[in-house]
Design a protein around this motif. Structure first.
Motif, PDB file in Angstrom:
ATOM      1  N   VAL A 174       0.839  -1.201   0.000  1.00  0.00           N
ATOM      2  CA  VAL A 174       0.000   0.000   0.000  1.00  0.00           C
ATOM      3  C   VAL A 174       0.876   1.255   0.000  1.00  0.00           C
ATOM      4  O   VAL A 174       0.619   2.210  -0.739  1.00  0.00           O
ATOM      5  N   ILE A 175       1.916   1.261   0.821  1.00  0.00           N
ATOM      6  CA  ILE A 175       2.843   2.393   0.864  1.00  0.00           C
ATOM      7  C   ILE A 175       3.527   2.569  -0.478  1.00  0.00           C
ATOM      8  O   ILE A 175       3.596   3.676  -1.027  1.00  0.00           O
ATOM      9  N   LYS A 176       4.023   1.475  -1.016  1.00  0.00           N
ATOM     10  CA  LYS A 176       4.806   1.559  -2.256  1.00  0.00           C
ATOM     11  C   LYS A 176       3.926   1.940  -3.443  1.00  0.00           C
ATOM     12  O   LYS A 176       4.373   2.642  -4.354  1.00  0.00           O
ATOM     13  N   ILE A 177       2.680   1.502  -3.453  1.00  0.00           N
ATOM     14  CA  ILE A 177       1.779   1.873  -4.541  1.00  0.00           C
ATOM     15  C   ILE A 177       1.471   3.368  -4.494  1.00  0.00           C
ATOM     16  O   ILE A 177       1.411   4.035  -5.527  1.00  0.00           O
ATOM     17  N   SER A 178       1.298   3.916  -3.287  1.00  0.00           N
ATOM     18  CA  SER A 178       1.097   5.360  -3.176  1.00  0.00           C
ATOM     19  C   SER A 178       2.345   6.108  -3.630  1.00  0.00           C
ATOM     20  O   SER A 178       2.253   7.132  -4.325  1.00  0.00           O
ATOM     21  N   ASP A 179       3.506   5.594  -3.256  1.00  0.00           N
ATOM     22  CA  ASP A 179       4.781   6.177  -3.694  1.00  0.00           C
ATOM     23  C   ASP A 179       4.895   6.125  -5.209  1.00  0.00           C
ATOM     24  O   ASP A 179       5.255   7.115  -5.864  1.00  0.00           O
ATOM     25  N   PHE A 180       4.565   4.978  -5.792  1.00  0.00           N
ATOM     26  CA  PHE A 180       4.641   4.825  -7.244  1.00  0.00           C
ATOM     27  C   PHE A 180       3.668   5.767  -7.949  1.00  0.00           C
ATOM     28  O   PHE A 180       4.008   6.361  -8.980  1.00  0.00           O
ATOM     29  N   THR A 181       2.465   5.897  -7.409  1.00  0.00           N
ATOM     30  CA  THR A 181       1.490   6.799  -8.012  1.00  0.00           C
ATOM     31  C   THR A 181       2.025   8.226  -8.051  1.00  0.00           C
ATOM     32  O   THR A 181       1.898   8.937  -9.058  1.00  0.00           O
ATOM     33  N   ASP A 182       2.640   8.648  -6.949  1.00  0.00           N
ATOM     34  CA  ASP A 182       3.185  10.004  -6.913  1.00  0.00           C
ATOM     35  C   ASP A 182       4.303  10.173  -7.943  1.00  0.00           C
ATOM     36  O   ASP A 182       4.398  11.206  -8.596  1.00  0.00           O
ATOM     37  N   ASN A 183       5.132   9.143  -8.092  1.00  0.00           N
ATOM     38  CA  ASN A 183       6.240   9.230  -9.029  1.00  0.00           C
ATOM     39  C   ASN A 183       5.819   8.968 -10.471  1.00  0.00           C
ATOM     40  O   ASN A 183       6.324   9.614 -11.399  1.00  0.00           O
ATOM     41  N   GLY A 184       4.917   8.000 -10.659  1.00  0.00           N
ATOM     42  CA  GLY A 184       4.546   7.580 -12.003  1.00  0.00           C
ATOM     43  C   GLY A 184       3.468   8.446 -12.628  1.00  0.00           C
ATOM     44  O   GLY A 184       3.689   9.071 -13.678  1.00  0.00           O
ATOM     45  N   VAL A 185       2.299   8.507 -11.988  1.00  0.00           N
ATOM     46  CA  VAL A 185       1.244   9.394 -12.491  1.00  0.00           C
ATOM     47  C   VAL A 185       1.730  10.842 -12.446  1.00  0.00           C
ATOM     48  O   VAL A 185       1.413  11.652 -13.322  1.00  0.00           O
ATOM     49  N   GLY A 186       2.526  11.158 -11.424  1.00  0.00           N
ATOM     50  CA  GLY A 186       3.033  12.519 -11.265  1.00  0.00           C
ATOM     51  C   GLY A 186       4.238  12.852 -12.123  1.00  0.00           C
ATOM     52  O   GLY A 186       4.798  13.943 -11.977  1.00  0.00           O
ATOM     53  N   VAL A 187       4.640  11.947 -13.018  1.00  0.00           N
ATOM     54  CA  VAL A 187       5.833  12.187 -13.833  1.00  0.00           C
ATOM     55  C   VAL A 187       5.688  13.446 -14.686  1.00  0.00           C
ATOM     56  O   VAL A 187       6.678  14.118 -14.989  1.00  0.00           O
ATOM     57  N   ILE A 188       4.471  13.811 -15.051  1.00  0.00           N
ATOM     58  CA  ILE A 188       4.270  14.995 -15.892  1.00  0.00           C
ATOM     59  C   ILE A 188       4.439  16.293 -15.118  1.00  0.00           C
ATOM     60  O   ILE A 188       4.422  17.375 -15.712  1.00  0.00           O
ATOM     61  N   HIS A 189       4.612  16.181 -13.806  1.00  0.00           N
ATOM     62  CA  HIS A 189       4.803  17.387 -13.005  1.00  0.00           C
ATOM     63  C   HIS A 189       6.279  17.684 -12.750  1.00  0.00           C
ATOM     64  O   HIS A 189       6.601  18.622 -12.027  1.00  0.00           O
ATOM     65  N   THR A 190       7.163  16.874 -13.336  1.00  0.00           N
ATOM     66  CA  THR A 190       8.584  17.149 -13.207  1.00  0.00           C
ATOM     67  C   THR A 190       9.091  17.763 -14.502  1.00  0.00           C
ATOM     68  O   THR A 190       8.328  17.955 -15.456  1.00  0.00           O
ATOM     69  N   VAL A 191      10.373  18.096 -14.543  1.00  0.00           N
ATOM     70  CA  VAL A 191      10.933  18.779 -15.706  1.00  0.00           C
ATOM     71  C   VAL A 191      12.305  18.209 -16.011  1.00  0.00           C
ATOM     72  O   VAL A 191      12.924  17.535 -15.196  1.00  0.00           O
ATOM     73  N   GLY A 192      12.781  18.505 -17.241  1.00  0.00           N
ATOM     74  CA  GLY A 192      14.142  18.165 -17.622  1.00  0.00           C
ATOM     75  C   GLY A 192      14.334  16.682 -17.887  1.00  0.00           C
ATOM     76  O   GLY A 192      13.376  15.922 -18.109  1.00  0.00           O
ATOM     77  N   PRO A 193      15.578  16.214 -17.844  1.00  0.00           N
ATOM     78  CA  PRO A 193      15.893  14.820 -18.167  1.00  0.00           C
ATOM     79  C   PRO A 193      15.220  13.812 -17.250  1.00  0.00           C
ATOM     80  O   PRO A 193      15.041  12.654 -17.622  1.00  0.00           O
ATOM     81  N   LYS A 194      14.838  14.250 -16.039  1.00  0.00           N
ATOM     82  CA  LYS A 194      14.208  13.331 -15.089  1.00  0.00           C
ATOM     83  C   LYS A 194      12.871  12.805 -15.604  1.00  0.00           C
ATOM     84  O   LYS A 194      12.444  11.726 -15.203  1.00  0.00           O
ATOM     85  N   VAL A 195      12.226  13.537 -16.506  1.00  0.00           N
ATOM     86  CA  VAL A 195      10.954  13.056 -17.059  1.00  0.00           C
ATOM     87  C   VAL A 195      11.174  11.723 -17.764  1.00  0.00           C
ATOM     88  O   VAL A 195      10.491  10.727 -17.493  1.00  0.00           O
ATOM     89  N   THR A 196      12.143  11.687 -18.654  1.00  0.00           N
ATOM     90  CA  THR A 196      12.406  10.464 -19.414  1.00  0.00           C
ATOM     91  C   THR A 196      13.007   9.379 -18.540  1.00  0.00           C
ATOM     92  O   THR A 196      12.607   8.208 -18.625  1.00  0.00           O
ATOM     93  N   SER A 197      13.973   9.733 -17.691  1.00  0.00           N
ATOM     94  CA  SER A 197      14.613   8.714 -16.857  1.00  0.00           C
ATOM     95  C   SER A 197      13.610   8.088 -15.891  1.00  0.00           C
ATOM     96  O   SER A 197      13.645   6.872 -15.648  1.00  0.00           O
ATOM     97  N   SER A 198      12.706   8.894 -15.347  1.00  0.00           N
ATOM     98  CA  SER A 198      11.692   8.355 -14.437  1.00  0.00           C
ATOM     99  C   SER A 198      10.729   7.437 -15.174  1.00  0.00           C
ATOM    100  O   SER A 198      10.356   6.373 -14.665  1.00  0.00           O
ATOM    101  N   ALA A 199      10.323   7.840 -16.373  1.00  0.00           N
ATOM    102  CA  ALA A 199       9.408   7.004 -17.153  1.00  0.00           C
ATOM    103  C   ALA A 199      10.050   5.648 -17.467  1.00  0.00           C
ATOM    104  O   ALA A 199       9.396   4.597 -17.381  1.00  0.00           O
ATOM    105  N   ARG A 200      11.335   5.660 -17.826  1.00  0.00           N
ATOM    106  CA  ARG A 200      12.031   4.396 -18.120  1.00  0.00           C
ATOM    107  C   ARG A 200      12.176   3.528 -16.874  1.00  0.00           C
ATOM    108  O   ARG A 200      12.086   2.302 -16.945  1.00  0.00           O
ATOM    109  N   LYS A 201      12.391   4.163 -15.733  1.00  0.00           N
ATOM    110  CA  LYS A 201      12.543   3.417 -14.476  1.00  0.00           C
ATOM    111  C   LYS A 201      11.226   2.794 -14.040  1.00  0.00           C
ATOM    112  O   LYS A 201      11.189   1.620 -13.632  1.00  0.00           O
ATOM    113  N   TYR A 202      10.151   3.572 -14.115  1.00  0.00           N
ATOM    114  CA  TYR A 202       8.901   3.143 -13.505  1.00  0.00           C
ATOM    115  C   TYR A 202       7.976   2.358 -14.436  1.00  0.00           C
ATOM    116  O   TYR A 202       7.146   1.580 -13.955  1.00  0.00           O
ATOM    117  N   ARG A 203       8.103   2.536 -15.736  1.00  0.00           N
ATOM    118  CA  ARG A 203       7.147   1.874 -16.638  1.00  0.00           C
ATOM    119  C   ARG A 203       7.116   0.357 -16.469  1.00  0.00           C
ATOM    120  O   ARG A 203       6.016  -0.230 -16.428  1.00  0.00           O
TER     121      ARG A 203
END
Length: 250
Positions: A174-203
């Motif tokens: 439950v904790i990790k899914i909430s964490d993933f939601t913030d990082n994954g669904v929230g990926v569009i709220h970040t900027v720069g190279p981290k957008v792509t690197s996060s998408a590759r990590k989490y997809r």
């Protein structure tokens, strides 16, 4: 600071963008109304410790505490979690991974000596156990990344760790899914190279979490599970928009 009456219904990233950390703290306090006085005291103590440990940490454009607040608020509001240990662990889910030395040096840890590597992790978890109980420490330990083999792909090792550790700890899911939601669904709220690197990590984790959330022993109601599956669909849609080549027109 004045906040709108509808703060309790605003999406959390909207609160972040408009009202920042003060708005998220106000929303957190609104969620605490569902708990008794003793629970509110424990949750406030955990928040204070998280704020102290992560005081100088940032996530691209924002204080790191914002992420921890969103993880906890999401569990309380969207997942309807009322298990205080789980929410405390959510607030502190990155404390051992990011600040083991500082945590180990606090009361409840070993009185002298330097810590590094696994020793620091164990000492930091001991402090959490002394302060918040062994179950909180166990949950934080389950979502804390181990040291990775530098000779192997770290993202592959991350996925292996997530699948193995969460298989044993339903509430840690439950904790990790909430964490993933913030990082994954929230990926569009970040900027720069981290957008792509996060998408590759989490997809690649989307099917892992889809399996975990639908298991019978995952302690969430059916409507909450459906909500999370919708969030996983949204995360995959956003990862696809970031990583996949658009179709060429004929």
């Amino acid at each position: 600071m004045e906040f709108p009456a509808y703060l309790a219904t605003m999406p959390m990233h909207a609160i972040t963008e408009i009202h920042g950390e003060p708005g998220l703290l106000a929303r957190f306090r609104l969620e605490l109304r569902a708990f008794d006085e003793a629970a509110r005291a424990r949750l406030t103590e955990a928040l204070d410790l998280a704020a102290e440990l992560h005081h100088d940490d940032r996530r691209v454009r924002e204080p790191y505490l914002n992420h921890l607040l969103r993880v906890a608020i999401r569990m309380m509001h969207h997942y309807q979690v009322r298990d205080v240990d789980v929410i405390v662990a959510g607030l502190l889910h990155d404390a051992v991974e990011d600040h083991p030395g500082e945590l180990a040096a606090m009361p409840g840890g070993e009185p002298t000596g330097a810590h590094d590597g696994g020793d620091a992790t164990a000492a930091a978890l001991a402090v959490l156990a002394a302060r918040f109980g062994p179950r909180v420490a166990r949950l934080v330990g389950a979502v804390t990344n181990p040291a990775y083999d530098p000779g192997r792909d770290k993202h592959v090792q991350y996925r292996e760790h997530v699948a193995a550790s969460l298989d044993r700890e339903p509430w840690a899911r439950v904790i990790k899914i909430s964490d993933f939601t913030d990082n994954g669904v929230g990926v569009i709220h970040t900027v720069g190279p981290k957008v792509t690197s996060s998408a590759r990590k989490y997809r690649p984790l989307v099917p892992v979490y889809r399996d975990l959330v639908t298991r019978a022993d995952t302690p969430l109601s059916a409507p909450v599970k459906e909500h999370i599956l919708g969030q996983l669909d949204l995360a995959e849609e956003r990862f696809s928009a970031i990583l996949d080549e658009p179709p060429h027109p004929n």
